[in-house]
Design a protein around this motif. Structure first.
Motif, PDB file in Angstrom:
ATOM      1  N   GLU A 244       0.843  -1.193   0.000  1.00 16.18           N
ATOM      2  CA  GLU A 244       0.000   0.000   0.000  1.00 16.18           C
ATOM      3  C   GLU A 244       0.886   1.254   0.000  1.00 16.18           C
ATOM      4  OE1 GLU A 244      -3.325   0.189  -0.098  1.00 16.18           O
ATOM      5  OE2 GLU A 244      -3.589  -1.978  -0.170  1.00 16.18           O
ATOM      6  N   ASN A 246      -1.797   1.319  -3.132  1.00 15.42           N
ATOM      7  CA  ASN A 246      -1.743   0.687  -4.458  1.00 15.42           C
ATOM      8  C   ASN A 246      -2.727   1.304  -5.446  1.00 15.42           C
ATOM      9  OD1 ASN A 246      -4.092  -0.176  -3.370  1.00 15.42           O
ATOM     10  ND2 ASN A 246      -3.688  -2.373  -3.551  1.00 15.42           N
ATOM     11  N   ASN A 247      -3.521   2.319  -5.007  1.00 15.73           N
ATOM     12  CA  ASN A 247      -4.497   2.997  -5.872  1.00 15.73           C
ATOM     13  C   ASN A 247      -5.343   1.964  -6.631  1.00 15.73           C
ATOM     14  OD1 ASN A 247      -5.676   5.394  -6.848  1.00 15.73           O
ATOM     15  ND2 ASN A 247      -4.451   5.312  -8.746  1.00 15.73           N
ATOM     16  N   GLY A 248      -5.907   1.031  -5.840  1.00 18.33           N
ATOM     17  CA  GLY A 248      -6.668  -0.078  -6.431  1.00 18.33           C
ATOM     18  C   GLY A 248      -7.796   0.418  -7.338  1.00 18.33           C
ATOM     19  N   GLU A 252      -8.369   4.853  -5.650  1.00 21.93           N
ATOM     20  CA  GLU A 252      -8.212   4.860  -4.187  1.00 21.93           C
ATOM     21  C   GLU A 252      -7.386   6.088  -3.790  1.00 21.93           C
ATOM     22  OE1 GLU A 252      -8.551   0.099  -3.207  1.00 21.93           O
ATOM     23  OE2 GLU A 252      -6.568   1.057  -3.220  1.00 21.93           O
ATOM     24  N   ASP A 268      -4.857   2.811   1.226  1.00 17.35           N
ATOM     25  CA  ASP A 268      -5.644   3.733   0.425  1.00 17.35           C
ATOM     26  C   ASP A 268      -6.931   3.022   0.031  1.00 17.35           C
ATOM     27  OD1 ASP A 268      -4.491   1.982  -1.370  1.00 17.35           O
ATOM     28  OD2 ASP A 268      -3.989   3.499  -2.866  1.00 17.35           O
TER      29      ASP A 268
HETATM   30 CA   LIG Z   1      -5.270   0.136  -1.504  1.00 19.34          CA
END
Ligand SMILES: [Ca+2]
Ligand SMILES: [Ca+2]
Ligand SMILES: [Ca+2]
Length: 284
Positions: A244, A246-248, A252, A268
């Motif tokens: 993290e 990780n801007n999933g 995010e 995030d």
């Molecule tokens: Ca995340």
């Protein structure tokens, strides 16, 4: 008839013996008269010139003596005049010095009086300031006591409203779940903001709540650039979980503290996700 015959004819109890004595006396008288005459003859002779010379010498001696005496008198008079001049001059100088000293003394006395007056005023002012200081100190103690009482009372009231005190800050943990922005709006409405993690102690305190909550950290403005809600950039103090942030799903942009562990527990998350939140405020 001569004198010797006269005395020879005189009768008396002494007879011829008396007559002879008289004769001898007469002869002596005449002899003395001769001597006297011879003396007078000496006075009127060669001794007169010696006497005149002696008188001349005496006159010269008298004149010399008079001149010397006159010179001495002149010297004495000159010395006396000099002494009087020096005495008068010294007296004037001394009088001038005495006048200056008296003036200086008067000035010093005046300055001493002024200093004494200033000292008295300062002493009085110091006394007033000390009294004011004592009064202010007492008033400060009373205000401090009132503040402590008010703080204690406030903490009790805040605790009743779900506010918790920690390290000079108050923290509100919501009982409902909202999006990140709605959560922040609620904090702002309460005069606070979403919590900012400033120290390991604060991280530990928030983690100890053991509840997943929004924190005041976002990269919504610029992807990958995380900022706290007060505008400061995220520093070296960070507790991202492994992999993290990780801007999933590419969406995010808000951070949360997860209750999954106590140390590396930042993630995030989509800002539209709903969860609990924590507000932070410093009242005093
Ligand atoms: Ca995340
Ligand atoms: Ca903080
Ligand atoms: Ca992001």
């Amino acid at each position: 008839m001569d004198e010797q015959d006269i005395y020879a004819n005189v009768e008396g109890p002494s007879g011829l013996h008396i007559k002879w004595e008289r004769v001898q006396s007469s002869e002596n008288i005449y002899q003395n008269e001769d001597t006297c005459c011879s003396v007078e003859t000496d006075r009127t002779g060669p001794a007169l010139s010696d006497l005149e010379e002696s008188n001349t010498v005496k006159k010269r001696s008298c004149i010399a003596t008079a001149l010397i005496l006159g010179l001495l008198c002149l010297l004495l008079l000159t010395g006396l005049v000099i002494l009087v001049f020096l005495y008068t001059k010294d007296k004037s100088n001394w009088e001038l010095k005495m006048l200056r000293l008296q003036t200086s003394y008067n000035n010093l006395t005046e300055k001493q009086h002024q200093l004494q007056t200033s000292y008295n005023n300062l002493d009085e002012e110091n006394h007033q300031l000390k009294t004011s200081y004592d009064n202010l100190t007492e008033e400060k103690a009373q205000l401090k006591k009132q503040l402590e009482d008010a703080t204690t009372d406030l903490r009790k009231k805040l605790q009743a409203l779900r506010w918790t005190y920690f390290a000079d800050k108050y923290y509100y943990i919501s009982s409902t779940m909202q999006t990140w922005q709605d959560s922040r709006n609620d904090c702002l409405q309460k005069g606070a903001d979403l919590v900012i993690i400033n120290s390991p102690e604060e991280q530990e305190f928030i983690s100890s709540r053991k509840i997943s909550t929004w924190i005041g950290l976002t990269d919504a403005e610029t992807e990958g650039t995380w900022k706290w809600v007060d505008g400061t950039l995220l520093g070296s103090l960070r507790y991202w979980a492994e992999s993290e942030p990780n801007n999933g799903y590419g969406n995010e942009n808000c951070a949360k503290i997860s209750s999954s562990n106590l140390e590396k527990n930042w993630y995030d998350e989509s800002c539209d996700f709903k969860m609990y939140w924590i507000c932070e405020v410093q009242l005093i």
